[in-house]
Design a protein around this motif. Sequence first.
Motif, mmCIF file in Angstrom:
data_model
loop_
_atom_site.group_PDB
_atom_site.id
_atom_site.type_symbol
_atom_site.label_atom_id
_atom_site.label_comp_id
_atom_site.label_asym_id
_atom_site.label_seq_id
_atom_site.Cartn_x
_atom_site.Cartn_y
_atom_site.Cartn_z
ATOM 1 N N ALA A 229 1.319 24.738 48.407
ATOM 2 C CA ALA A 229 0.698 24.367 47.130
ATOM 3 C C ALA A 229 -0.814 24.590 47.194
ATOM 4 O O ALA A 229 -1.402 25.180 46.274
ATOM 5 C CB ALA A 229 1.015 22.911 46.794
ATOM 6 N N SER B 58 3.044 14.705 46.247
ATOM 7 C CA SER B 58 4.247 13.919 45.969
ATOM 8 C C SER B 58 5.453 14.757 46.375
ATOM 9 O O SER B 58 5.655 15.848 45.827
ATOM 10 C CB SER B 58 4.318 13.570 44.488
ATOM 11 O OG SER B 58 5.512 12.877 44.205
ATOM 12 N N GLY C 185 4.716 28.090 47.159
ATOM 13 C CA GLY C 185 3.790 27.346 46.317
ATOM 14 C C GLY C 185 3.347 28.168 45.133
ATOM 15 O O GLY C 185 3.103 29.371 45.269
ATOM 16 N N LEU D 128 0.577 25.616 38.723
ATOM 17 C CA LEU D 128 1.109 25.273 37.404
ATOM 18 C C LEU D 128 0.014 25.243 36.350
ATOM 19 O O LEU D 128 0.239 25.612 35.201
ATOM 20 C CB LEU D 128 1.806 23.914 37.455
ATOM 21 C CG LEU D 128 3.010 23.820 38.392
ATOM 22 C CD1 LEU D 128 3.511 22.388 38.458
ATOM 23 C CD2 LEU D 128 4.107 24.769 37.934
ATOM 24 N N GLN E 253 2.776 23.301 42.485
ATOM 25 C CA GLN E 253 4.041 22.799 43.009
ATOM 26 C C GLN E 253 4.428 23.658 44.199
ATOM 27 O O GLN E 253 3.929 24.775 44.355
ATOM 28 C CB GLN E 253 5.143 22.846 41.962
ATOM 29 C CG GLN E 253 5.627 24.242 41.645
ATOM 30 C CD GLN E 253 6.872 24.251 40.777
ATOM 31 O OE1 GLN E 253 7.440 23.210 40.454
ATOM 32 N NE2 GLN E 253 7.318 25.429 40.407
ATOM 33 N N GLU F 38 8.123 24.504 46.618
ATOM 34 C CA GLU F 38 9.552 24.287 46.830
ATOM 35 C C GLU F 38 9.902 24.792 48.220
ATOM 36 O O GLU F 38 9.435 25.860 48.634
ATOM 37 C CB GLU F 38 10.360 25.043 45.779
ATOM 38 C CG GLU F 38 10.091 24.548 44.361
ATOM 39 C CD GLU F 38 10.723 25.448 43.319
ATOM 40 O OE1 GLU F 38 11.578 24.949 42.557
ATOM 41 O OE2 GLU F 38 10.361 26.635 43.277
ATOM 42 N N HIS G 9 10.958 19.375 47.211
ATOM 43 C CA HIS G 9 10.066 19.787 46.132
ATOM 44 C C HIS G 9 8.825 18.912 46.194
ATOM 45 O O HIS G 9 8.909 17.732 46.521
ATOM 46 C CB HIS G 9 10.755 19.618 44.770
ATOM 47 C CG HIS G 9 9.887 19.982 43.622
ATOM 48 N ND1 HIS G 9 9.099 19.071 42.964
ATOM 49 C CD2 HIS G 9 9.668 21.169 43.021
ATOM 50 C CE1 HIS G 9 8.438 19.687 42.006
ATOM 51 N NE2 HIS G 9 8.768 20.962 42.005
ATOM 52 N N ALA G 10 7.677 19.501 45.879
ATOM 53 C CA ALA G 10 6.430 18.729 45.880
ATOM 54 C C ALA G 10 5.533 19.177 44.738
ATOM 55 O O ALA G 10 5.598 20.322 44.291
ATOM 56 C CB ALA G 10 5.690 18.913 47.202
ATOM 57 N N THR G 11 4.687 18.256 44.297
ATOM 58 C CA THR G 11 3.589 18.591 43.400
ATOM 59 C C THR G 11 2.308 18.124 44.070
ATOM 60 O O THR G 11 2.308 17.164 44.859
ATOM 61 C CB THR G 11 3.729 17.923 42.020
ATOM 62 O OG1 THR G 11 3.876 16.514 42.198
ATOM 63 C CG2 THR G 11 4.922 18.467 41.267
ATOM 64 N N SER G 12 1.221 18.818 43.766
ATOM 65 C CA SER G 12 -0.062 18.493 44.367
ATOM 66 C C SER G 12 -1.181 18.750 43.378
ATOM 67 O O SER G 12 -1.183 19.764 42.687
ATOM 68 C CB SER G 12 -0.288 19.355 45.616
ATOM 69 O OG SER G 12 -1.560 19.104 46.179
ATOM 70 N N SER G 13 -2.120 17.816 43.326
ATOM 71 C CA SER G 13 -3.357 18.018 42.574
ATOM 72 C C SER G 13 -4.437 18.372 43.580
ATOM 73 O O SER G 13 -4.506 17.777 44.662
ATOM 74 C CB SER G 13 -3.764 16.733 41.847
ATOM 75 O OG SER G 13 -2.769 16.357 40.934
#
Length: 164
Positions: free
Chosen positions: A87, A107, A125, A128, A138, A140, A151-155
């Motif tokens: 990501a 997350s 990664g 988005l 994100q 995967e 799966h993950a999301t990151s700021s």
Amino acid sequence: MGRSRTYEWEDPGVSAAAVGQSTGLEFLRELIGGRLPAPPIGATLNFTLDEVEHGRAVFSLIPGEEHYNPIGSVHGGVYATLLDSAAGCAVQSTLPQGMGYTSLDLSVKFLRPVTADTGRIRAVGTVLNGGRRTALAQAELFDEKDRLLAHATSSCLLFPVSGS
């Protein structure tokens, strides 16, 4: 008798000093090409950056028992490290010269266990949304059969790099 693993890494200061001297995509391509030293975490966990293009980065790892937790599967921190790397580098690939980033959060959702029998896994990664100060990405994690493992999301926080 215990098992052992030996590995080496190069000076991380060389790559760190190069951040912001070129675009993020050019920097990552220098890592892949071996013209900049890979980060020590890659040697520690034995994973690599395999592909990069604007807004996308792919890392891979062949899981082994050195990645295991006490219950006999790959530790969630290994998943998280791969996902964070994918990501974050997807975001980095979009940055102009003179800019850097750092992860603000990650997350992760764990969907399937990984063991030494799983075979090569890859974290893909993608960005988005990119802004002036933050970016959302994100990642995967897939096995060789393209089954989703996590799966993950990151700021990420974007900032000017001094000295560029």
